[in-house]
Design a protein around this motif. Structure first.
Motif, PDB file in Angstrom:
ATOM      1  N   THR A   1      37.848  44.493  35.968  1.00  0.00           N
ATOM      2  CA  THR A   1      38.264  43.811  37.209  1.00  0.00           C
ATOM      3  C   THR A   1      37.871  42.348  37.147  1.00  0.00           C
ATOM      4  OG1 THR A   1      36.199  44.409  38.294  1.00  0.00           O
ATOM      5  CG2 THR A   1      38.065  45.913  38.552  1.00  0.00           C
ATOM      6  N   VAL A   2      38.673  41.543  37.781  1.00  0.00           N
ATOM      7  CA  VAL A   2      38.425  40.092  37.849  1.00  0.00           C
ATOM      8  C   VAL A   2      37.839  39.782  39.220  1.00  0.00           C
ATOM      9  CG1 VAL A   2      39.449  37.794  37.743  1.00  0.00           C
ATOM     10  CG2 VAL A   2      40.310  39.636  36.264  1.00  0.00           C
ATOM     11  N   GLU A   3      36.642  39.214  39.204  1.00  0.00           N
ATOM     12  CA  GLU A   3      35.996  38.843  40.461  1.00  0.00           C
ATOM     13  C   GLU A   3      36.544  37.498  40.929  1.00  0.00           C
ATOM     14  OE1 GLU A   3      34.070  40.717  42.160  1.00  0.00           O
ATOM     15  OE2 GLU A   3      33.918  42.300  40.655  1.00  0.00           O
ATOM     16  N   LEU A   4      37.121  37.507  42.087  1.00  0.00           N
ATOM     17  CA  LEU A   4      37.702  36.282  42.657  1.00  0.00           C
ATOM     18  C   LEU A   4      36.832  35.769  43.785  1.00  0.00           C
ATOM     19  CD1 LEU A   4      41.446  37.346  42.821  1.00  0.00           C
ATOM     20  CD2 LEU A   4      40.301  36.006  41.041  1.00  0.00           C
TER      21      LEU A   4
ATOM     22  N   GLN B   1      43.415  43.654  44.209  1.00  0.00           N
ATOM     23  CA  GLN B   1      42.497  43.647  43.058  1.00  0.00           C
ATOM     24  C   GLN B   1      43.257  43.234  41.808  1.00  0.00           C
ATOM     25  OE1 GLN B   1      38.948  44.416  42.961  1.00  0.00           O
ATOM     26  NE2 GLN B   1      39.452  43.208  41.140  1.00  0.00           N
ATOM     27  N   ILE B   2      42.628  42.397  40.998  1.00  0.00           N
ATOM     28  CA  ILE B   2      43.219  41.944  39.744  1.00  0.00           C
ATOM     29  C   ILE B   2      42.434  42.575  38.578  1.00  0.00           C
ATOM     30  CG2 ILE B   2      43.774  39.938  38.312  1.00  0.00           C
ATOM     31  CD1 ILE B   2      45.386  40.179  40.890  1.00  0.00           C
ATOM     32  N   TYR B   3      43.193  43.059  37.559  1.00  0.00           N
ATOM     33  CA  TYR B   3      42.597  43.678  36.375  1.00  0.00           C
ATOM     34  C   TYR B   3      42.957  42.847  35.146  1.00  0.00           C
ATOM     35  CZ  TYR B   3      42.251  47.546  39.638  1.00  0.00           C
ATOM     36  OH  TYR B   3      41.979  48.324  40.726  1.00  0.00           O
ATOM     37  N   SER B   4      42.070  42.913  34.121  1.00  0.00           N
ATOM     38  CA  SER B   4      42.277  42.124  32.908  1.00  0.00           C
ATOM     39  C   SER B   4      41.895  42.951  31.675  1.00  0.00           C
ATOM     40  CB  SER B   4      41.435  40.842  32.961  1.00  0.00           C
ATOM     41  OG  SER B   4      41.541  40.116  31.764  1.00  0.00           O
ATOM     42  N   TRP B   5      42.670  42.726  30.582  1.00  0.00           N
ATOM     43  CA  TRP B   5      42.340  43.342  29.293  1.00  0.00           C
ATOM     44  C   TRP B   5      42.979  42.512  28.187  1.00  0.00           C
ATOM     45  CZ3 TRP B   5      45.909  45.252  32.695  1.00  0.00           C
ATOM     46  CH2 TRP B   5      47.241  45.332  32.248  1.00  0.00           C
TER      47      TRP B   5
END
Length: 208
Positions: free
Chosen positions: A46-49, A23-27
Motif C-alpha cells: 500500500t502507498v501511504e498518502l 487506497q493505492i497499491y504498488s508493486w
C-alpha cells in the motif's frame, strides 16, 4: 483498475485525491517497472498518502442592498426620520399675525409622490409641501389663534391618504389681542364723538 509506471507516480497521487478514502497499491512488474493501482494484488504494498490539500474558495464580497424608494404599499414607516426640528417642544412663539413656521427633516428625502402637511390640534391644515428630493422642508400655517397648540407633520400620498406622522410638539402662540387697550391700526374701535358744549360756557380749566 488503473496501472501506472513510475513516471506516472505524480498522476497517481492526483487520482488518489478523488474518492475519499481510496487506497493505492504498488508493486514491481517482471520488467522492473513500478506499478500503481487502485486494485490490490498478491505481493503489492500500500502507498501511504499524506492529507489532501484543500483550497477554500475566496469569500464572495457581499454588496450592500440598495435602498428602495418609499412606496405606498403596506403599513411600514416610509421614513427613518420624520421630525419637526424648529420650533422645539414647549416653545413660546410671538406672532401678531398668528403665523407659525415649521422646519421639518425627513430621512430619506421626501419622495416626489408624497406631500407634507401640518396637523394643528389634530386637524390637517391646507399648507402642503411636495417632495423635491430635499431632506429639509419649511411649512407655514397662518392666522393661528393665540394659546397653546399641538403640532405635528403628516406624510400623505397623492390620494390624500395619511402614510406617516411625526411626534407632536407643543407651542404657545403669543398674539396681541384686538381688545388690548392702546392697540392702533385698522382694527381699533372707533371713538364716540364729543358732546357739544353750551354757548358761553367756559372750558374746564380755562382762566377766568
Amino acid at each position: 483498475m488503473f496501472r501506472l509506471t513510475l513516471p506516472g507516480a505524480l498522476c497517481a497521487l492526483l487520482l488518489a485525491a478523488s474518492p475519499a478514502g481510496a487506497q493505492i497499491y504498488s508493486w514491481t512488474d517482471a520488467d522492473g517497472n513500478r506499478i500503481f493501482s487502485d486494485q490490490p494484488r498478491p505481493g503489492a504494498s500500500t502507498v501511504e498518502l499524506g492529507p489532501t490539500n484543500v483550497i477554500e474558495p475566496a469569500p464572495v464580497a457581499t454588496r450592500p442592498e440598495p435602498v428602495d424608494p418609499p412606496s405606498d404599499s403596506g403599513n411600514a414607516s416610509f421614513y427613518r426620520e420624520l421630525s419637526i426640528t424648529s420650533p422645539v417642544h414647549d416653545s413660546n412663539i410671538r406672532s401678531n399675525e398668528g403665523d407659525l413656521t415649521l422646519v421639518v427633516q425627513t430621512d430619506p428625502p421626501l419622495s416626489g409622490s408624497h406631500l407634507l402637511r401640518v396637523s394643528l390640534d389634530g386637524v390637517l391644515s391646507d399648507s402642503a409641501v411636495p417632495g423635491n428630493g430635499a431632506a429639509m422642508h419649511q411649512l407655514t400655517v397662518r392666522n393661528i389663534d393665540r394659546g397653546s397648540h399641538q403640532v405635528a407633520v403628516v406624510v400623505v400620498n397623492a390620494r390624500g391618504e395619511e402614510l406617516q406622522r411625526s411626534a407632536p410638539v407643543t407651542v404657545h402662540l403669543q398674539r396681541t389681542s384686538l381688545n388690548q387697550p392702546g392697540r392702533g391700526g385698522a382694527n381699533q374701535a372707533p371713538r364716540a364723538p364729543a358732546a357739544p358744549r353750551a354757548p358761553n360756557v367756559p372750558r374746564p380749566g380755562a382762566g377766568g
